[in-house]
Design a protein around this motif. Structure first.
Motif, PDB file in Angstrom:
ATOM      1  N   ILE A 294       7.404  11.319   1.623  1.00 23.79           N
ATOM      2  CA  ILE A 294       7.983   9.631   1.650  1.00 23.79           C
ATOM      3  C   ILE A 294       7.105   9.056   2.549  1.00 23.79           C
ATOM      4  CG2 ILE A 294       9.642   8.136   1.334  1.00 23.79           C
ATOM      5  CD1 ILE A 294      11.493  10.297  -0.111  1.00 23.79           C
ATOM      6  N   PHE A 295       6.383   8.214   2.079  1.00 25.50           N
ATOM      7  CA  PHE A 295       5.526   7.156   3.037  1.00 25.50           C
ATOM      8  C   PHE A 295       6.515   5.615   2.558  1.00 25.50           C
ATOM      9  CE2 PHE A 295       2.263  10.168   2.367  1.00 25.50           C
ATOM     10  CZ  PHE A 295       1.566  10.514   3.286  1.00 25.50           C
ATOM     11  N   CYS A 296       7.201   5.379   3.411  1.00 29.05           N
ATOM     12  CA  CYS A 296       8.121   4.156   3.427  1.00 29.05           C
ATOM     13  C   CYS A 296       7.679   3.258   4.612  1.00 29.05           C
ATOM     14  CB  CYS A 296       9.639   4.571   3.474  1.00 29.05           C
ATOM     15  SG  CYS A 296      10.488   3.041   3.582  1.00 29.05           S
TER      16      CYS A 296
ATOM     17  N   CYS B 152      -0.467  -1.481  -0.230  1.00 27.54           N
ATOM     18  CA  CYS B 152      -0.762  -0.587  -1.130  1.00 27.54           C
ATOM     19  C   CYS B 152      -1.627   0.528  -0.944  1.00 27.54           C
ATOM     20  CB  CYS B 152      -1.041  -1.134  -2.642  1.00 27.54           C
ATOM     21  SG  CYS B 152      -2.594  -1.877  -2.791  1.00 27.54           S
ATOM     22  N   LEU B 153      -1.635   1.694  -1.703  1.00 23.71           N
ATOM     23  CA  LEU B 153      -2.684   2.613  -1.510  1.00 23.71           C
ATOM     24  C   LEU B 153      -3.911   2.191  -2.084  1.00 23.71           C
ATOM     25  CD1 LEU B 153      -2.129   5.511  -0.672  1.00 23.71           C
ATOM     26  CD2 LEU B 153      -2.144   6.360  -3.102  1.00 23.71           C
ATOM     27  N   ARG B 154      -5.135   2.530  -1.183  1.00 31.23           N
ATOM     28  CA  ARG B 154      -6.399   2.128  -1.589  1.00 31.23           C
ATOM     29  C   ARG B 154      -7.013   3.257  -1.581  1.00 31.23           C
ATOM     30  NH1 ARG B 154      -9.164  -1.673   2.341  1.00 31.23           N
ATOM     31  NH2 ARG B 154     -10.137  -2.462   0.441  1.00 31.23           N
TER      32      ARG B 154
ATOM     33  N   ARG C  66       9.114  -4.371   2.074  1.00 28.17           N
ATOM     34  CA  ARG C  66       8.955  -2.820   2.327  1.00 28.17           C
ATOM     35  C   ARG C  66       8.110  -2.538   1.060  1.00 28.17           C
ATOM     36  NH1 ARG C  66      13.852   1.420   1.146  1.00 28.17           N
ATOM     37  NH2 ARG C  66      13.128   1.258  -0.943  1.00 28.17           N
ATOM     38  N   ARG C  67       7.367  -1.398   1.370  1.00 30.59           N
ATOM     39  CA  ARG C  67       6.499  -0.587   0.462  1.00 30.59           C
ATOM     40  C   ARG C  67       6.896   0.946   0.781  1.00 30.59           C
ATOM     41  NH1 ARG C  67       1.262   2.694   0.861  1.00 30.59           N
ATOM     42  NH2 ARG C  67       2.871   3.831   1.390  1.00 30.59           N
ATOM     43  N   ALA C  68       7.483   1.486  -0.405  1.00 31.65           N
ATOM     44  CA  ALA C  68       7.582   2.566  -0.124  1.00 31.65           C
ATOM     45  C   ALA C  68       7.391   3.509  -1.410  1.00 31.65           C
ATOM     46  CB  ALA C  68       9.316   3.000  -0.354  1.00 31.65           C
TER      47      ALA C  68
ATOM     48  N   CYS D 268      -3.204  18.131  -6.791  1.00 29.95           N
ATOM     49  CA  CYS D 268      -2.802  16.886  -7.490  1.00 29.95           C
ATOM     50  C   CYS D 268      -1.643  16.055  -6.794  1.00 29.95           C
ATOM     51  CB  CYS D 268      -2.718  16.935  -9.060  1.00 29.95           C
ATOM     52  SG  CYS D 268      -2.177  15.413  -9.782  1.00 29.95           S
ATOM     53  N   THR D 269      -1.818  15.039  -6.259  1.00 31.08           N
ATOM     54  CA  THR D 269      -0.778  14.201  -5.630  1.00 31.08           C
ATOM     55  C   THR D 269      -0.386  13.280  -6.905  1.00 31.08           C
ATOM     56  OG1 THR D 269      -1.249  14.392  -3.401  1.00 31.08           O
ATOM     57  CG2 THR D 269       0.018  12.694  -3.969  1.00 31.08           C
ATOM     58  N   VAL D 270       0.993  13.185  -6.844  1.00 29.61           N
ATOM     59  CA  VAL D 270       1.627  12.222  -7.687  1.00 29.61           C
ATOM     60  C   VAL D 270       2.313  11.079  -6.882  1.00 29.61           C
ATOM     61  CG1 VAL D 270       3.116  11.517  -9.825  1.00 29.61           C
ATOM     62  CG2 VAL D 270       1.823  13.435  -9.720  1.00 29.61           C
TER      63      VAL D 270
ATOM     64  N   VAL E 125       6.740   7.792  -3.058  1.00 29.58           N
ATOM     65  CA  VAL E 125       7.055   9.500  -2.692  1.00 29.58           C
ATOM     66  C   VAL E 125       6.042   9.894  -3.502  1.00 29.58           C
ATOM     67  CG1 VAL E 125       8.656  11.169  -3.472  1.00 29.58           C
ATOM     68  CG2 VAL E 125       9.453   8.921  -3.662  1.00 29.58           C
ATOM     69  N   ALA E 126       5.254  10.739  -2.350  1.00 33.77           N
ATOM     70  CA  ALA E 126       3.947  11.421  -2.683  1.00 33.77           C
ATOM     71  C   ALA E 126       4.315  13.131  -2.988  1.00 33.77           C
ATOM     72  CB  ALA E 126       3.052  11.445  -1.660  1.00 33.77           C
ATOM     73  N   ILE E 127       4.213  13.392  -4.368  1.00 35.66           N
ATOM     74  CA  ILE E 127       4.606  14.821  -4.681  1.00 35.66           C
ATOM     75  C   ILE E 127       3.253  15.568  -4.897  1.00 35.66           C
ATOM     76  CG2 ILE E 127       5.964  16.204  -6.013  1.00 35.66           C
ATOM     77  CD1 ILE E 127       7.419  13.590  -7.077  1.00 35.66           C
ATOM     78  N   ARG E 128       3.172  16.829  -4.287  1.00 34.64           N
ATOM     79  CA  ARG E 128       2.126  17.468  -4.236  1.00 34.64           C
ATOM     80  C   ARG E 128       2.349  18.913  -5.198  1.00 34.64           C
ATOM     81  NH1 ARG E 128      -0.113  13.477  -0.923  1.00 34.64           N
ATOM     82  NH2 ARG E 128       0.742  13.488   0.981  1.00 34.64           N
ATOM     83  N   TYR E 129       1.199  18.855  -6.131  1.00 36.52           N
ATOM     84  CA  TYR E 129       1.267  20.087  -6.956  1.00 36.52           C
ATOM     85  C   TYR E 129      -0.162  20.772  -6.968  1.00 36.52           C
ATOM     86  CZ  TYR E 129       4.888  17.362  -9.258  1.00 36.52           C
ATOM     87  OH  TYR E 129       6.426  16.798  -9.486  1.00 36.52           O
TER      88      TYR E 129
ATOM     89  N   GLU F 195      -0.125   1.723   9.355  1.00 37.94           N
ATOM     90  CA  GLU F 195      -1.448   2.094   8.574  1.00 37.94           C
ATOM     91  C   GLU F 195      -1.441   3.532   8.397  1.00 37.94           C
ATOM     92  OE1 GLU F 195      -4.659   0.792  11.096  1.00 37.94           O
ATOM     93  OE2 GLU F 195      -5.917   2.239   9.754  1.00 37.94           O
ATOM     94  N   THR F 196      -2.065   3.793   7.065  1.00 31.48           N
ATOM     95  CA  THR F 196      -2.508   5.325   6.760  1.00 31.48           C
ATOM     96  C   THR F 196      -3.967   5.329   6.852  1.00 31.48           C
ATOM     97  OG1 THR F 196      -0.707   5.458   5.204  1.00 31.48           O
ATOM     98  CG2 THR F 196      -2.373   6.984   5.220  1.00 31.48           C
ATOM     99  N   PRO F 197      -4.521   5.718   7.742  1.00 31.04           N
ATOM    100  CA  PRO F 197      -6.152   5.957   8.104  1.00 31.04           C
ATOM    101  C   PRO F 197      -6.697   6.395   6.753  1.00 31.04           C
ATOM    102  CG  PRO F 197      -4.874   6.812  10.069  1.00 31.04           C
ATOM    103  CD  PRO F 197      -4.031   6.666   8.925  1.00 31.04           C
ATOM    104  N   TRP F 198      -7.952   5.981   6.494  1.00 29.55           N
ATOM    105  CA  TRP F 198      -8.668   6.837   5.618  1.00 29.55           C
ATOM    106  C   TRP F 198      -8.904   8.229   5.673  1.00 29.55           C
ATOM    107  CZ3 TRP F 198      -9.715   3.807   1.402  1.00 29.55           C
ATOM    108  CH2 TRP F 198      -9.866   2.335   1.729  1.00 29.55           C
ATOM    109  N   HIS F 199      -8.440   9.032   4.726  1.00 31.39           N
ATOM    110  CA  HIS F 199      -8.628  10.360   4.943  1.00 31.39           C
ATOM    111  C   HIS F 199      -8.879  11.197   3.662  1.00 31.39           C
ATOM    112  CE1 HIS F 199      -4.569   9.613   3.673  1.00 31.39           C
ATOM    113  NE2 HIS F 199      -4.405  10.800   3.474  1.00 31.39           N
ATOM    114  N   GLN F 200      -9.149  12.369   3.645  1.00 26.91           N
ATOM    115  CA  GLN F 200      -9.015  13.227   2.463  1.00 26.91           C
ATOM    116  C   GLN F 200      -7.774  14.236   2.704  1.00 26.91           C
ATOM    117  OE1 GLN F 200     -12.982  14.408   3.185  1.00 26.91           O
ATOM    118  NE2 GLN F 200     -13.341  14.426   0.997  1.00 26.91           N
TER     119      GLN F 200
HETATM  120  O1  LIG Z   1       1.243   6.072   1.141  1.00 29.44           O
HETATM  121  C1  LIG Z   1       0.681   6.154   1.976  1.00 29.44           C
HETATM  122  O2  LIG Z   1       0.359   5.040   2.852  1.00 29.44           O
HETATM  123  C2  LIG Z   1      -0.419   7.020   2.112  1.00 29.44           C
HETATM  124  C3  LIG Z   1      -0.287   8.124   1.086  1.00 29.44           C
HETATM  125  C4  LIG Z   1      -1.068   9.387   1.181  1.00 29.44           C
HETATM  126  O3  LIG Z   1      -2.076   9.351   1.998  1.00 29.44           O
HETATM  127  C5  LIG Z   1      -1.202  10.327   0.365  1.00 29.44           C
HETATM  128  O4  LIG Z   1      -0.136  10.408  -0.477  1.00 29.44           O
HETATM  129  O5  LIG Z   1      -1.900  11.436   0.132  1.00 29.44           O
END
Ligand SMILES: O=C(O)CCC(=O)C(=O)O
Length: 270
Positions: free
Chosen positions: A98-100, A141-143, A210-212, A126-128, A214-218, A108-113
Motif C-alpha cells: 500500500i502506497f498511502c 498520481c502514478l505516472r 491524501r492519495r492511497a 502484472c501489478t494491479v 493498493v498495489a497487488i502483485r501477480y 515521492e516514488t522515484p522513476w523505476h522499473q
Molecule cells: O503508488 C506509488 O506511488 C508507486 C506505485 C508503484 O511503484 C508500484 O505499484 O509499482
C-alpha cells in the motif's frame, strides 16, 4: 467471458499499462478505506508509503502488521479474471504494497522499473494498482512511460539515500524521456494494471488531499519466486524478506514445480 476488452489487452501489450473499464463498487472502497485506517493505526512506526505485505494478517517478517482484508481483495475472482487476460491462467499472488501518501507530506516514488527490485525469474508480474482515494496530478498520481516495457530490458538504476522517497533507486535518466510520461488519474475504485518492465513513478504529495493506492502483485506460475535472490541486498528503501514471503497459487498450476507455497504461511503475532 474475458473481463478485459480486446482493446484493453492491446493497450497493455503496446504501452505496458491499461486502465480497465472494470472498477470496484463504492461499498468495497468504503470497506477498504476503513481497513487502511486500521492498518495505519496498527503500524504507527511505518511510513504509510511503505506498507509492504499489507495482505499478510498479523505481524509479518517485514515489520508490518497486516490485514486479511487486503488478502481478500487480492483474491477477488473478478480481479484475478482481469489478470488472467494478461498473464494466463496460472497465477501466483506474491505481494501487496500500500502506497498511502498523506496530504502535504506524501513521499515521492522515484522513476523505476519494478523488476529492478524483484527476485522473479523469468521476470514477470502484472501489478494491479487500485485507487482508494482520488488520485490526481495534484496529489501525486502514478505516472507511466508508455512503451518503456517493450524491450523487456532492465535499465540502470541509481541509489538515492534520501529519507523522503518511497523507494531507494531510480532509473537512469538517459533510459527514457520524462516528457513522454502520462498521468494515471483515477477515481476511487478505478485501477491501473502495469507490466514489470514499465518505467513509472509518482510525484510527492504536496496537496492537502491524501492519495492511497493498493498495489497487488501477480506473477504467472511459469516463473519462479527465487527466494535466495535479493537483487538489492535489502537496500530498497522498504524492508523486504523475500526468503519468507508467502505465495498463494490463486489459479491453475505451478508450471515450474519450483515455487514453494508453504513458506511464510504461519499466522503472525495476534
Ligand atoms: O503508488 C506509488 O506511488 C508507486 C506505485 C508503484 O511503484 C508500484 O505499484 O509499482
Amino acid at each position: 467471458m474475458p473481463r478485459l476488452t480486446p482493446d484493453e489487452v492491446a493497450k497493455y501489450r503496446s504501452d505496458g499499462y491499461v486502465i480497465p473499464h472494470f472498477r470496484l463498487p463504492d461499498e468495497e472502497i468504503k470497506h477498504l478505506r476503513s481497513a487502511l485506517d486500521e492498518l495505519i493505526r496498527a503500524n504507527p512506526d511505518v511510513r504509510p508509503e511503505k506498507l509492504v505485505s499489507a495482505h499478510i494478517e498479523g505481524r509479518n517478517s517485514e515489520g508490518v502488521y497486516g490485514s486479511g482484508t487486503f488478502l481478500q481483495l487480492a483474491q477477488r475472482p473478478d480481479i484475478i479474471d482481469l489478470v488472467s487476460n494478461l498473464i494466463g491462467e496460472d497465477i501466483i499472488l506474491w505481494g501487496c504494497h500500500i502506497f498511502c501518501k498523506p496530504g502535504g507530506t506524501g513521499y515521492e516514488t522515484p522513476w523505476h522499473q519494478d523488476g529492478h527490485y524483484w527476485p522473479i525469474r523469468p521476470l514477470a508480474t502484472c501489478t494491479v494498482w487500485i485507487a482508494l482515494d482520488h488520485s490526481t496530478i495534484e496529489n501525486g498520481c502514478l505516472r507511466v512511460v508508455p512503451g518503456s516495457h517493450k524491450e523487456q530490458t532492465l535499465f540502470g538504476h541509481v541509489r538515492d539515500d534520501r529519507e523522503d522517497i518511497a523507494l531507494s533507486d531510480s532509473t537512469v535518466q538517459n533510459a527514457f524521456d520524462e516528457k513522454k510520461a502520462v498521468n494515471l488519474v483515477l477515481e476511487p475504485g478505478q485501477m491501473s494494471m502495469h507490466d514489470v518492465y514499465m518505467i513509472h513513478g509518482a510525484a510527492a504529495n504536496s496537496s492537502p488531499r491524501r492519495r492511497a493506492g493498493v498495489a497487488i502483485r501477480y506473477m504467472p506460475a511459469t516463473s519462479v519466486f527465487e527466494r535466495n535472490l535479493n537483487p538489492l541486498d535489502g537496500k530498497s528503501g522498504v524492508p523486504v524478506n523475500f526468503a519468507e514471503r508467502p505465495l498463494w497459487l490463486l489459479r491453475g498450476k505451478d508450471r515450474t514445480g519450483r515455487n514453494n507455497f508453504e513458506i511464510g504461511h504461519h499466522r503472525g503475532d495476534a
